[in-house]
Design a protein around this motif. Sequence first.
Motif, PDB file in Angstrom:
ATOM      1  N   ILE A  40       0.844  -1.146  -0.125  1.00 28.92           N
ATOM      2  CA  ILE A  40       0.058   0.013  -0.335  1.00 28.92           C
ATOM      3  C   ILE A  40       0.763   1.415  -0.022  1.00 28.92           C
ATOM      4  N   GLN A  41       0.720   1.889  -1.063  1.00 30.01           N
ATOM      5  CA  GLN A  41       1.499   3.269  -1.212  1.00 30.01           C
ATOM      6  C   GLN A  41       0.601   4.470  -1.212  1.00 30.01           C
ATOM      7  N   VAL A  42       0.420   5.411  -0.134  1.00 35.51           N
ATOM      8  CA  VAL A  42      -0.493   6.287  -0.064  1.00 35.51           C
ATOM      9  C   VAL A  42      -0.047   7.617  -0.324  1.00 35.51           C
ATOM     10  N   PHE A  43      -0.389   8.514  -1.201  1.00 36.21           N
ATOM     11  CA  PHE A  43       0.056   9.744  -1.583  1.00 36.21           C
ATOM     12  C   PHE A  43      -0.842  10.696  -1.086  1.00 36.21           C
ATOM     13  N   THR A  44      -0.537  11.808  -0.171  1.00 36.83           N
ATOM     14  CA  THR A  44      -1.469  12.802   0.478  1.00 36.83           C
ATOM     15  C   THR A  44      -1.233  14.474  -0.114  1.00 36.83           C
ATOM     16  N   ALA A  80      11.727  -1.825  -8.243  1.00 34.65           N
ATOM     17  CA  ALA A  80      12.054  -2.971  -9.272  1.00 34.65           C
ATOM     18  C   ALA A  80      11.073  -3.994  -9.062  1.00 34.65           C
ATOM     19  N   ASN A  81      11.131  -4.847 -10.008  1.00 31.27           N
ATOM     20  CA  ASN A  81      10.020  -6.022  -9.996  1.00 31.27           C
ATOM     21  C   ASN A  81       8.605  -5.876  -9.707  1.00 31.27           C
ATOM     22  N   ILE A  82       8.049  -4.559  -9.966  1.00 33.56           N
ATOM     23  CA  ILE A  82       6.707  -4.426  -9.767  1.00 33.56           C
ATOM     24  C   ILE A  82       6.062  -4.759 -11.248  1.00 33.56           C
ATOM     25  N   GLY A  83       5.054  -5.542 -11.349  1.00 25.26           N
ATOM     26  CA  GLY A  83       4.656  -6.177 -12.737  1.00 25.26           C
ATOM     27  C   GLY A  83       3.173  -5.793 -12.705  1.00 25.26           C
ATOM     28  N   THR A  84       2.610  -5.334 -11.267  1.00 22.23           N
ATOM     29  CA  THR A  84       1.187  -4.933 -11.256  1.00 22.23           C
ATOM     30  C   THR A  84       1.022  -3.873 -10.298  1.00 22.23           C
ATOM     31  N   VAL A  85       0.220  -2.885 -10.579  1.00 27.05           N
ATOM     32  CA  VAL A  85      -0.098  -1.760  -9.663  1.00 27.05           C
ATOM     33  C   VAL A  85      -1.676  -1.789  -9.537  1.00 27.05           C
ATOM     34  N   ASN A 111      -8.412  18.407 -10.382  1.00 31.39           N
ATOM     35  CA  ASN A 111      -7.905  16.839 -10.764  1.00 31.39           C
ATOM     36  C   ASN A 111      -6.877  16.272  -9.749  1.00 31.39           C
ATOM     37  N   SER A 112      -6.974  15.133  -9.608  1.00 29.62           N
ATOM     38  CA  SER A 112      -5.825  14.611  -9.037  1.00 29.62           C
ATOM     39  C   SER A 112      -5.280  13.337  -9.827  1.00 29.62           C
ATOM     40  N   VAL A 113      -3.894  13.520 -10.271  1.00 29.47           N
ATOM     41  CA  VAL A 113      -3.397  12.547 -10.978  1.00 29.47           C
ATOM     42  C   VAL A 113      -2.307  11.557 -10.482  1.00 29.47           C
ATOM     43  N   PHE A 114      -2.410  10.430 -11.001  1.00 31.11           N
ATOM     44  CA  PHE A 114      -1.410   9.340 -10.961  1.00 31.11           C
ATOM     45  C   PHE A 114      -1.131   8.755 -12.379  1.00 31.11           C
ATOM     46  N   ASP A 115       0.178   9.216 -12.672  1.00 29.45           N
ATOM     47  CA  ASP A 115       0.580   9.022 -14.008  1.00 29.45           C
ATOM     48  C   ASP A 115      -0.371   9.408 -15.019  1.00 29.45           C
ATOM     49  N   THR A 116      -1.217   8.634 -15.809  1.00 27.93           N
ATOM     50  CA  THR A 116      -2.348   9.316 -16.614  1.00 27.93           C
ATOM     51  C   THR A 116      -3.701   9.153 -16.014  1.00 27.93           C
ATOM     52  N   ILE A 117      -3.716   8.521 -14.835  1.00 33.62           N
ATOM     53  CA  ILE A 117      -5.000   8.383 -14.139  1.00 33.62           C
ATOM     54  C   ILE A 117      -5.453   9.753 -13.573  1.00 33.62           C
ATOM     55  N   THR A 118      -6.534  10.096 -14.049  1.00 33.41           N
ATOM     56  CA  THR A 118      -7.097  11.493 -13.617  1.00 33.41           C
ATOM     57  C   THR A 118      -8.192  11.360 -12.571  1.00 33.41           C
ATOM     58  N   ALA A 119      -8.451  11.762 -11.615  1.00 31.44           N
ATOM     59  CA  ALA A 119      -9.889  11.967 -10.940  1.00 31.44           C
ATOM     60  C   ALA A 119      -9.938  13.350 -10.464  1.00 31.44           C
ATOM     61  N   THR A 120     -11.174  13.881 -10.796  1.00 28.98           N
ATOM     62  CA  THR A 120     -11.809  15.109 -10.434  1.00 28.98           C
ATOM     63  C   THR A 120     -12.235  15.107  -9.000  1.00 28.98           C
ATOM     64  N   THR A 169      -9.963  -6.580   2.875  1.00 29.89           N
ATOM     65  CA  THR A 169     -10.615  -6.234   4.232  1.00 29.89           C
ATOM     66  C   THR A 169      -9.064  -5.579   4.849  1.00 29.89           C
ATOM     67  N   GLY A 170      -9.398  -4.572   5.430  1.00 31.73           N
ATOM     68  CA  GLY A 170      -8.344  -3.805   5.931  1.00 31.73           C
ATOM     69  C   GLY A 170      -7.291  -3.009   5.008  1.00 31.73           C
ATOM     70  N   PHE A 171      -7.769  -2.723   3.865  1.00 30.54           N
ATOM     71  CA  PHE A 171      -7.178  -2.065   2.766  1.00 30.54           C
ATOM     72  C   PHE A 171      -7.106  -0.479   3.306  1.00 30.54           C
TER      73      PHE A 171
END
Length: 706
Positions: free
Chosen positions: A521-525, A534-539, A596-605, A694-696
Amino acid sequence: MADHTIAATFTINQYTINATAGPNGAISPSGITTVNYGGSQAYNITPDTGYHVLDVVVDSVSQGPLTNYTFTNVVTNHTIAATFRMTPPVANFTATPLSGGVPLTVTFTDLSTNNPTSWLWNFGELDNGTSVLQNPTHTYFLPGNYSVELTATNEGGSNKSVRQGYIFTYYPAVANFTGTPTTGSYGLSGLTVQFSDHSTGGVSSWNWDFGDGSYSGANTQQNPGHTYAVGRYSVNLTVANTFSSSYLLRENYINVTPNAPTSDFETYDNDVDMNPRNSGVAPLSVFFYDLSSDDPTSWTWNFGDGNVTTITKDVSHEYGDIYHTFTNPGTYNVSLTANNAWGSDTSYKTITVFQAVTVTSVSPAAGPTAGGTPVTIIGTNLVGASAATFGGTTATGVSVINATAVSAITPAHAAGSVNVVVTTPNGTATGTNVYRYVSPPTITGISPTPGPLVGGTAVTITGTNLADAVVMFGSNPATVTTPGTTSIIVTSPAGSAAGAVTVTVTTPGGSATTTYRYYVIQVFTSSTTWAVPANIGTVEYLVVAGGGGGGGQGGGGGAGGVLNGTLTTGLSGTKTVTIGSGGTGGTTARASNGENSVFDTITATGGGGGGTSSSTSSVATGANGGSGGGGARNRAGGTASAGQGYNGGAGGSSTSPYESGGGGGKSAAGGAGSTANVGGAGGAGMDYSSIFGTGFGVDGVVGGGG
């Protein structure tokens, strides 16, 4: 004239006979005997032993040597007188022996009758051939036929007895011999002795008995040779001529000594079956069979266990055979020392005594019903094990590791505990229910399926045959906290990397697998950049924009926009993260739209701000955003961004400033205002536990109330 009587009496005339007898005899009746006129009288005349009647005189007239006499018609007195005389002897004799070899001593025995008082013997030789003894002995020194005379004499006369050719003498056969040599060692083939005859008496036949069971037979060699084995031997020679035979026995004459004995022996189970035995289970009885040669006279056995026994050769111990029982396991060096007067020799053999054959356990103690499990059978005295069975089914690959361990490959068998039987040369042993066949496990479920990379998650695995399970998450072991047969609970270990990992459940019956996912879990505030590890294949991402502010005395703010999904490409390098704010609620100005909040190319308004209670329509209208802000005073709510939320609810009556709409939510629109002083409900949020587990930490996004 007167009458007269006359009486006459008469008596018979009687006469006497006077009988007398001289010495050495008797007459009966003797003395005076009265006989009536004309009567008769008989007399018996009996001489004493050794005497005879010489004469009987009747009335002075000789009647001769009568033994009885009878007077008849006696008419006068008479006399009778008997006289006696000694009887001359009757010469008679015997002798023994009547024949023999010279010098021959003969004993003569007088058998003459009528009491001779002197004897005269003539033995038939020219000189020294007489004797006056009653029972003489005489030695004949020369061969010949001898006539013997005996004249017996007493006062009654003499008598001669002559026996012609009565005594026969001859030169006797006299056995005599020597042997050369009479002592010696056996050597390689025995001791050969040459015998020489020294017999006398014109010997014409020889019969040798060599004392070892060999006979030469009649009329054989005069001077034979003979070969002897080891031992002491008595030799007998019997010789004969025309008239006689004789023998000479020389006892223990030949003495053949052996070399020092050669010790040797074999070991058997007993003295009947004679099956070889040099090892076995304690207590072990062994028959030691003596094979020593060269005539031992004693045997000393040292059994290597502290027991030493010496056997001396006698009538009950011809050989050194013996039984011995070894009571304790071990290896024993047994020696036999064979002895005689000429030396000794020792031979050796090893006896191995094992513990009783046992099977105590199997490692591992359980395995799959399909078999094929390499196991080690543990026990005692398993040396030489040749076969093993599991529940009556033969195992393969049986191999002895050592005296206490045997390896094998289990055969297939139905589930359950079974006996294990091992066969060895020393017997079989059974381990009761020491191995258990287990059906393979199955997995029907795992919950939860994802979990944090740091581990520590309680994971429930359901299925069948899960007893004694060992659980691995990838290559990392999990801790089983709650064991069971159809359900187990484990604590997940820390993962090596985020992503899917194979969960392997292994039991004695086999293995089964399922999948578990590790996440980070990586949280950005705040806005930043993020270097992808390295070795991350899925996000799996969740981008939540800021919520809109509520309007003054007006509509609720709209929920921030929410986008979730999975990235599998482009996961390297640095990603830009922008944190946008939600729109502001209306006061005197119109509510603003969300940023907008943006992660890479993912944009949420961000959520739109809520409208305020104002007569100005633009102020009363909710702003647009991820979810629209709620409107006020009968104004519309804001419009949601496509796919990110729902519109805000409209305000209520224009106459009531407080019937404001609720902000839109992620899963539903905001409620419309309808009651004075009560805003419409915010839009429903979304349960993300089904996505992230659960617990996310994020349960959803809910719009604000009016």
